[in-house]
Write an enzyme that holds these catalytic residues in place. Structure first.
Site, PDB file in Angstrom:
ATOM      1  CE  LYS A 111      46.369  49.816  18.629  1.00 32.79           C
ATOM      2  NZ  LYS A 111      46.782  50.332  17.324  1.00 32.79           N
ATOM      3  CG  HIS A 144      43.258  41.915  46.123  1.00 38.03           C
ATOM      4  ND1 HIS A 144      44.463  42.529  45.899  1.00 38.03           N
ATOM      5  CD2 HIS A 144      43.534  40.718  46.709  1.00 38.03           C
ATOM      6  CE1 HIS A 144      45.441  41.761  46.351  1.00 38.03           C
ATOM      7  NE2 HIS A 144      44.901  40.651  46.842  1.00 38.03           N
TER       8      HIS A 144
END
Length: 469
Positions: free
Chosen positions: A52, A448
């Site tokens: 990673k 959102h």
């Protein structure tokens, strides 16, 4: 109780072993760990974590060459490959030291060496330990957990040679950045290395014996990954048969046969990523009731082997070969030993993540497997091109796919490709674990603007219809 007499001895200090020891200590069991190499196991030292770190560097390199879309200009972006590799090793070293600190804090003794079962005294099992300093010692415990992990499968003709042919170990500490690289095997390991080296500038060819890459993933996701990799300049050969390697002074040539015919290809380096085998040797299993099937120890739903008082967890106990599965098994197994109520693991509720670019993540049944299991399904799809945050980030290529039981509404599976999906999949894992239906997921409010809104839309798409596509 002596310093060599315990309630539990754990052989192996990887993400299964050290977690088992920490949980045992929390439950006031006397516990010791036997580890021959590095605490944290393959995952922390030679797998999950260092890859990673490398992939993060390759993502940055990609962005540096794609800055124009954001209004930036950088002249001649470049990198120091040795420093890229060194940083990944430093990250692993830091975390391995962290595991040692946690065990010390929990007062769990660590015996640096290799342990094996060596009989019992009628009450407790004996574990013979060959110490790394050349000495030996014997431990006793009422319970023993085998958490010895796995290693790379080596195929004849593809043995790592320290130069031309690499396993994951050599690929993590490369001597060069290959101009031409062959990756054999398109599972998570092979795909991640292919992605890293391609994004660092290597010409990468990815070969898979199956008819598609990422063969355990939903077929639709595999196709999208294939398209994305080819768009990045990667060459992909599926349903491929590999001939013998021919090594020269500076490169290696291989004959590859596909439906399109046979061709000879030349590379600077080859990465073999064709699976793993369990570390079952030298554990003293011969004189026990423990059964081994294709290099993996057979266990029941509570990780018990055929030998009383002996358990196996993690990669050595079979698929799925995932660190988080090993850690969860560790906690479950120890709690069962301690007499606590436990829930056996359902592997259809274990997420899988591949950290290539674009990322891939999934949980539960693929559409094909759900149908094969007899389910009538409802399928929802939502592409990232309909998600405002993905577009704003410059990551409009991706898809979320949901599979529901048409009769009950239960979420059977979820499959995702695109930016940050390895972080988002946990939402669907919780839904699978809680046996949620489309009713609860439809009522869930997603913030959102986030890419995770596409998860909600993929649920709506399976029923009422997505609102934004």
């Amino acid at each position: 109780m002596s310093t060599t007499d315990f309630d539990l001895v754990v052989i192996g200090g990887g993400p299964g072993g050290y977690v088992a020891a920490l949980r045992a200590a929390q439950l006031k069991l006397s516990v010791a760990v036997v580890e021959g190499n590095h605490l944290g196991g393959i995952c922390l030292n030679w797998g999950c974590i260092p890859t990673k770190a490398l992939l993060r560097a390759s993502e940055i390199n990609h962005l540096l060459h794609d800055l124009e879309q954001f209004g930036f200009a950088v002249d001649n972006p470049r990198f120091d490959f040795e420093k890229v590799v060194a940083r990944s090793r430093a990250v692993s070293g830091q975390l391995s030291g962290g595991v040692a600190h946690l065990l010390k804090k929990a007062r769990v003794p660590v015996f640096n060496g290799f342990g094996k079962l060596s009989g019992n005294d009628g009450k407790k099992r004996k574990i013979a330990v060959t110490l790394n300093d050349g000495g030996t010692t014997e431990l006793k415990a009422a319970h023993v957990i085998l958490a010895t992990g796995a290693r790379a499968r080596v195929l004849p003709g593809l043995e790592p040679d320290g130069k031309f042919v690499w396993s994951y170990r050599e690929a993590l500490v490369p001597d060069i950045l290959p101009r031409r690289l062959l990756v054999i095997g398109s599972g998570a390991i092979g795909t991640e290395f292919a992605s890293f080296y391609r994004n660092m500038g290597s010409e990468v060819t990815l070969i898979e014996v199956a008819d598609r890459i990422l063969p355990v993933e939903d077929e639709e996701i595999s196709k999208l990954a294939h398209t994305a990799f080819e768009k990045q300049g990667m060459k992909i050969l599926t349903s491929a048969k590999l001939g013998p390697l021919s090594k020269g002074k500076e490169d290696v040539t291989v004959e590859v046969t596909t439906a399109r015919g046979t061709e000879k290809l030349t590379f600077d380096r080859v990465i073999s990523a064709v699976g793993i085998v369990g570390n079952v040797e030298k554990l003293g299993l011969d004189n026990t009731k423990i059964k081994v099937d294709r290099t993996h120890i057979k266990t029941d739903h509570l990780c018990k082997t055929g030998e009383p008082g002996v358990y196996a967890i993690g990669d050595v106990a079979g698929a799925p070969w995932l660190a988080h599965k090993a850690s969860h098994e560790a906690v479950m197994c120890v709690e069962a030993i301690a007499g606590l109520p436990v829930h056996p693991i359902d592997i259809t509720k274990i997420p899988g993540c591949t950290y290539c670019r674009p990322q891939v993540a999934s949980v539960g049944y693929t559409e094909a497997k759900a149908k094969a299991a007899g389910y009538q399904v409802r399928v929802g799809r939502f592409p990232f091109i309909g998600n405002g945050k993905a577009i704003a980030m410059g990551e409009p290529e991706g898809l979320v796919k949901t599979v529901f039981d048409a009769r009950t509404g239960e979420l059977l599976g979820a499959h995702m490709i695109g930016a940050e999906v390895t972080e988002m999949i946990q939402g669907y894992v919780i839904a699978r674990t809680g046996e949620l239906t489309e009713a609860e997921l439809k009522e869930t409010i997603f913030p959102h603007p986030t890419i995770s809104e596409s998860m909600h839309e993929a649920v709506l798409a399976a029923y009422d219809g997505a609102l934004h596509f």
